[in-house]
Design an enzyme around this catalytic site. Structure first.
Site, PDB file in Angstrom:
ATOM      1  N   GLY A 223       0.785  -1.220   0.000  1.00 13.90           N
ATOM      2  CA  GLY A 223       0.000   0.000   0.000  1.00 13.90           C
ATOM      3  C   GLY A 223       0.816   1.268   0.000  1.00 13.90           C
ATOM      4  O   GLY A 223       0.503   2.225  -0.715  1.00 13.90           O
ATOM      5  N   GLU A 243      13.980  -2.958  -7.856  1.00  7.14           N
ATOM      6  CA  GLU A 243      13.931  -4.421  -7.908  1.00  7.14           C
ATOM      7  C   GLU A 243      12.683  -4.883  -8.639  1.00  7.14           C
ATOM      8  O   GLU A 243      12.732  -5.751  -9.503  1.00  7.14           O
ATOM      9  CB  GLU A 243      13.948  -4.945  -6.478  1.00  7.14           C
TER      10      GLU A 243
END
Length: 445
Positions: A223, A243
């Site tokens: 979130g 990443e």
């Protein structure tokens, strides 16, 4: 594609069932990671469970369902992994998983020293005119090192797997023993902004104030990362070295907010290890030269990350203690995920000129008994894993504030950390700090 290549594809084509039939008892078999999981072949392998014994499956962060865990003879299969996703956790709970701890930036060591596959099944894109197929949305981070460990490779050619560009992102038909044509849609998660949560909103406001124009960002999953991603639309000239590629990063690229004009490592392109999001995201990746996909030892190397000025790393945690030690992978001895790439980016941002590393978590959570429990604790719960040592942690964020621990002594750290704890627990944390000898009389109560 010329006739010779077409003939080679035809000659090497087998069914998913024939591919699964290549597996023998006692072997180690690689099936993929995250959104580059050879699902059609894996399902065919599960159907052979009563014929097999002691097959070890290498994988990571697999999205449900993993049918080898629910087949007629599930004990035929054991999981070996370096990162626990939902399905690996399920195998772990059943006593059928082996976990090797390591940072994603060192994932090549897992391939070379821990897991040596007898067979490797790769989910790949449709071939190009020269007979090359891409490792897809998640395979680039891992497949190249598996390829080094075995010459016994079967490709699952999947039209839903995007053709991505970067470093070591593809494989040629000549390098495969067989190919299986299987169109399996990619696993997805919702891509747009999430329904606003007041705690997430509070944390994201603190973070957005700290991200300047021209910064290079890394966003994880969850979130806070999603809220920050969509909250960056008013910024200018952002770069991205991350990443995981998400829908919010795609939105920022489409809006021109991320133009990668300032990063020094692979300038002009968004640097990515893997992607996980909506179907629209996977379509965006396909043949997109604005993206640079690379294996984890390249993308997650702190030295490469630190080359980017104003590197901003945003990650989450499960608990933090008063020394500043961060646990992001377990609840006591209950295994949740793994070291992942968090420390890679914490260190990369820490060492970057103007860089900032943020660890975010809600100050408290409700336990199974319905009682509120502090995520900020005196010391990490016995069995909890220290993902980020105190010497590397910079910014901590809860809904009650943001602090910077860089350069602070032990007493100052405890004071700052308690200041962003849930108010209900602050007095108890002060008492614990006093007992531990890390609280001074001069500190405010």
């Amino acid at each position: 594609m010329n006739q010779a290549l077409q003939e080679e594809f035809r000659a090497k084509t087998i069914s998913a069932q024939q591919a699964a039939a290549l597996v023998k008892s006692g072997q180690q078999v690689y099936l993929g990671c995250c959104t580059s999981y050879a699902r059609a072949i894996a399902d065919a392998l599960a159907a052979r469970s009563e014929e097999l014994e002691d097959v070890t499956i290498g994988c990571s962060n697999i999205i449900p369902p993993m049918t080898v865990l629910d087949c007629a003879h599930p004990q035929a299969f054991r999981i070996s992994t370096y990162f626990m996703g939902y399905e690996e956790r399920r195998a772990w709970k059943a006593g059928r998983a082996d976990f090797t701890s390591g940072h994603l930036g060192q994932v090549d060591q897992w391939c070379r020293e821990t897991f040596h596959p007898d067979l490797a099944f790769f989910d790949v894109s449709l071939p190009d005119e020269e007979g090359y197929m891409s490792f897809g949305a998640s395979g680039c981070c891992m497949h190249p090192f598996i390829q080094e460990e075995t010459d016994n490779i079967v490709l699952q050619i999947n039209r839903f797997s995007p053709y991505v560009t970067g470093q070591r992102t593809k494989i040629h038909i000549s390098q495969a023993r067989h190919v299986v044509w299987a169109d399996v849609e990619k696993e997805t998660i919702p891509g747009g902004p999430a329904e606003e949560d007041p705690i997430v909103a509070a944390m994201s406001r603190y973070l957005l104030d700290q991200i300047p124009d021209g910064a290079c960002i890394q966003l994880g999953i969850g979130g806070v990362a999603t809220a920050v991603g969509y909250g960056l639309m008013s910024k200018n000239d952002l770069g991205c070295h991350t990443e995981m590629m998400s829908d919010s990063i795609m939105a920022l690229m489409k809006a021109g907010v991320i133009n990668n004009s300032r990063p020094k490592f692979i300038p002009g392109r968004t640097v990515v290890g893997f992607a996980f999001g909506s179907r629209a995201l996977y379509e965006f990746l396909d043949h997109n030269e604005d993206l640079f996909f690379g294996p984890f030892p390249v993308v997650n190397n702190p030295v490469n990350i630190a080359q980017n000025d104003n590197m901003i790393s945003i990650n989450t945690a499960m608990s933090i203690d008063l020394f500043g030690q961060v646990n992001a992978e377990s609840a006591g001895i209950k295994h949740i995920s793994g070291a992942g790439g968090q420390l890679d980016f914490v260190m990369g941002a820490y060492l970057s000129k103007g860089g900032k590393s943020f660890i975010c978590l809600s100050s408290a959570m409700k336990g199974k008994d319905g009682q509120l429990k502090s995520r900020i604790v005196p010391t990490l719960t016995p069995g909890s894993i220290c993902t980020d040592p105190r010497s590397t942690v910079q910014y901590l964020v809860t809904e009650y504030g943001m602090i910077n621990l860089k350069g602070l002594n032990t007493w100052e750290r405890a004071d700052k950390i308690i200041s962003i704890a849930h108010p209900q627990f602050r007095e108890d944390l002060i008492k614990d700090a006093e007992k531990m000898g890390i609280w001074r009389r001069s500190n405010k109560r």
